[in-house]
Design a protein around this motif. Structure first.
Motif, PDB file in Angstrom:
ATOM      1  N   ASP A  30       0.947  -1.152   0.087  1.00 57.50           N
ATOM      2  CA  ASP A  30       0.006   0.076  -0.080  1.00 57.50           C
ATOM      3  C   ASP A  30       0.847   1.293  -0.015  1.00 57.50           C
TER       4      ASP A  30
ATOM      5  N   ILE B  75       1.895   2.020  -3.567  1.00 59.18           N
ATOM      6  CA  ILE B  75       0.992   2.234  -4.344  1.00 59.18           C
ATOM      7  C   ILE B  75       0.891   3.866  -4.216  1.00 59.18           C
ATOM      8  N   LEU B  76       0.698   4.293  -2.865  1.00 56.52           N
ATOM      9  CA  LEU B  76       0.792   5.753  -2.628  1.00 56.52           C
ATOM     10  C   LEU B  76       1.838   6.494  -3.151  1.00 56.52           C
TER      11      LEU B  76
ATOM     12  N   GLY C 140       3.749   5.583  -5.691  1.00 55.70           N
ATOM     13  CA  GLY C 140       3.295   5.618  -7.288  1.00 55.70           C
ATOM     14  C   GLY C 140       2.068   6.670  -7.738  1.00 55.70           C
ATOM     15  N   HIS C 141       1.264   6.741  -6.845  1.00 53.47           N
ATOM     16  CA  HIS C 141       0.415   7.889  -6.891  1.00 53.47           C
ATOM     17  C   HIS C 141       0.639   9.164  -6.947  1.00 53.47           C
ATOM     18  N   ALA C 142       1.610   9.522  -5.943  1.00 48.92           N
ATOM     19  CA  ALA C 142       2.353  10.779  -5.745  1.00 48.92           C
ATOM     20  C   ALA C 142       3.229  11.060  -7.005  1.00 48.92           C
TER      21      ALA C 142
ATOM     22  N   ARG D 111       2.744  10.375  -9.746  1.00 49.73           N
ATOM     23  CA  ARG D 111       1.866  10.708 -11.151  1.00 49.73           C
ATOM     24  C   ARG D 111       1.117  11.833 -10.705  1.00 49.73           C
TER      25      ARG D 111
ATOM     26  N   LEU E 272      -1.220  12.215  -8.686  1.00 47.13           N
ATOM     27  CA  LEU E 272      -2.631  11.815  -7.859  1.00 47.13           C
ATOM     28  C   LEU E 272      -2.732  12.184  -6.506  1.00 47.13           C
TER      29      LEU E 272
ATOM     30  N   VAL F 292      -2.950  11.860  -2.631  1.00 50.25           N
ATOM     31  CA  VAL F 292      -2.657  10.562  -1.730  1.00 50.25           C
ATOM     32  C   VAL F 292      -2.923  11.258  -0.303  1.00 50.25           C
TER      33      VAL F 292
END
Length: 227
Positions: free
Chosen positions: A149, A152-153, A155-157, A159, A161, A163
């Protein structure tokens, strides 16, 4: 997004993960070199033993898995819900965990495999105490989900996105506590051997009493407010 975590939840998560780190290190350094806080490796070893027709090892590994699952059943029976919420019977579950860990010490000192079963049951009980909080999966006895997790967070940051910073801090808190517990457990095992488990046992008992007193304090304050 995780709503604001109460202070007692942060402290509790850290203490539980620290305890689990110590317990697992003792299991790994013990005479069976057996992980007890999670079941992934144990299940893989069970598969190997069955493939090799080593039924004695298969029975032992199945008992480890069964003990962990028995702990989760006990937790479900005591707490009756997997969502973190003040007022649930965490104190009773923690006190029982303390008893199980204390019982494991003399058994392990006499090289009885039942000591591992007690420790595994205690870990299953602890891990099932809290499963979710505001949509976040919370585990305190193993880290695979935490690292996943967290990745994933991140990776989102990357991009760009959005978080949830509280969720990221929660995962980092649990990971660091588990690691520190393992370090302390390994250092203590050199001198104390299996008596090292008295440390997480004492922490569980202390947390149980502290939680009970905190609940009583809040109830008393609510009564004064209502009056």
């Amino acid at each position: 997004m995780i709503s604001r975590l109460p202070r007692w939840a942060w402290v509790g998560a850290w203490v539980l993960a620290f305890m689990a780190g110590m317990i697992n290190v003792v299991g790994l350094l013990g005479f069976e070199h057996q992980a007890v806080t999670h079941l992934t490796g144990t299940t893989s070893l069970l598969a190997v033993s069955l493939a090799n027709l080593d039924f004695q090892a298969a029975i032992h590994l199945s008992a480890i898995i069964g003990s962990f699952c028995a702990g989760t059943v006990i937790s479900g029976f005591i707490i009756q819900d997997s969502t973190l919420k003040l007022g649930r019977r965490y104190g009773a579950a923690l006190f029982l965990e303390a008893i199980l860990l204390s019982s494991a010490v003399p058994l392990l000192q006499h090289h009885s495999i039942f000591g591992f079963y007690c420790a595994a049951c205690a870990c299953g009980l602890q891990n099932a105490m809290v499963s979710t909080y505001s949509g976040a999966v919370v585990r305190t006895t193993h880290l695979s989900g935490m690292f996943t997790d967290l990745g994933i967070l991140l990776g989102h940051a990357i991009r760009g996105l959005p978080v949830d910073p509280r969720r990221m801090r929660l995962y980092l808190l649990i990971i660091s506590a588990f690691l520190l517990g393992g370090i302390v457990g390994a250092c203590c095992f050199r001198r104390m051997k299996y008596s090292t488990l008295f440390i997480p046992s004492g922490l569980a008992a202390l947390t149980s009493v502290t939680y009970a007193l905190y609940r009583a304090h809040l109830r008393q304050r609510e009564r004064r407010t209502s009056d």
